[in-house]
Design an enzyme around this catalytic site. Structure first.
Site, PDB file in Angstrom:
ATOM      1  N   ASP A   9      -0.957  -4.076  -2.060  1.00 30.32           N
ATOM      2  CA  ASP A   9      -0.439  -4.710  -0.858  1.00 30.32           C
ATOM      3  C   ASP A   9      -1.351  -5.893  -0.550  1.00 30.32           C
ATOM      4  OD1 ASP A   9       1.137  -4.959   1.570  1.00 30.32           O
ATOM      5  OD2 ASP A   9      -0.600  -4.142   2.624  1.00 30.32           O
ATOM      6  N   ASP A  11      -1.361  -8.087   2.866  1.00 30.66           N
ATOM      7  CA  ASP A  11      -1.822  -8.286   4.237  1.00 30.66           C
ATOM      8  C   ASP A  11      -2.587  -7.073   4.756  1.00 30.66           C
ATOM      9  OD1 ASP A  11      -0.599 -10.853   4.461  1.00 30.66           O
ATOM     10  OD2 ASP A  11       1.328  -9.836   4.606  1.00 30.66           O
ATOM     11  N   ASP A 182      -2.802  -0.590   3.298  1.00 33.34           N
ATOM     12  CA  ASP A 182      -3.383  -0.251   4.598  1.00 33.34           C
ATOM     13  C   ASP A 182      -2.385   0.400   5.541  1.00 33.34           C
ATOM     14  OD1 ASP A 182      -2.519  -2.511   6.987  1.00 33.34           O
ATOM     15  OD2 ASP A 182      -1.980  -2.913   4.918  1.00 33.34           O
TER      16      ASP A 182
END
Length: 220
Positions: A9, A11, A182
């Site tokens: 991922d 961001d 996250d």
């Protein structure tokens, strides 16, 4: 073929911030977008994303429409400045080291943020493969619409499966598949890979990682 597939991922995982959010803020600072109109909406969408309540199609309408209003050359010039001012300060040494640790594996950035914003960021990390939400184009210009399935939540799984299928492969073909994220929004894909890793996770993902015995790491 590499035996290991490694998905990142972008961001708040490889980046110490959100490129979606920062791009809109950059356009506001450039006075391309009206601050009074756009800043509150940008924050609202970001808060919804973190809460798991984001209407992806409403957000993409907000995010992609500005791309359709300007020539590609102008957008490219803005993006170069955006990389310098907003993105490079968000790239941490630990994130670069994590990517480097997987050299020799098939490394892919997989992100809900559109490919116009994220392709140069993936290249900055030395990652050649990108699966992202795709802005629709006509005659080389952005239309302001999205093409195909947004690369978000279950859409990330669908887009990954399609991407692997185009390569004549599948997730099961890899001895190990990693996904670093996250966000609880990525649980559909985290549940599919053999090696899910929570990176500075939000509260919901942290709880799931702890209950499932998934590794939790920090790049801060």
């Amino acid at each position: 073929m590499s035996e290991h597939l490694v998905l990142f991922d972008l961001d708040n995982t490889l980046l110490a911030g959100d490129s979606d959010f920062e791009w809109a803020q950059f356009l506001i600072e450039q006075r391309v977008l009206d601050r009074e109109v756009y800043e509150a909406r940008n924050q609202h969408f970001y808060d919804d994303y973190r809460a798991g309540t984001l209407d992806i199609h409403a957000f993409l309408d907000f995010q992609l429409k500005p791309l359709s209003r300007h020539p590609r050359a102008q957008l490219a010039a803005w993006h170069r400045e955006f990389m310098e001012r907003k993105i490079r300060p968000l790239i941490r040494d630990k994130a670069r080291a994590l990517v480097e640790r997987h050299r020799g594996d098939l490394r892919v950035v997989i992100t809900a943020t559109n490919s116009f914003v994220t392709a140069p960021i993936a290249r900055e990390f030395g990652i050649a493969e990108l699966i992202a939400t795709e802005p629709e184009q006509r005659d080389g210009a952005f239309t302001g619409a999205v093409r195909g399935i947004p690369c978000f939540r279950e859409g990330k799984v669908a887009r990954l499966d399609a991407w692997l299928g185009e390569r004549g492969s599948s997730l099961a073909a890899y001895a190990e598949s990693w996904f670093y994220s996250d966000s609880h929004n990525d649980l559909p894909l985290l549940e599919r890979v053999s090696r899910p890793v929570a990176v500075d996770p939000d509260d919901e993902l942290r709880a799931r990682a702890e209950s499932s015995g998934w590794p939790i790491i920090s790049l801060e």
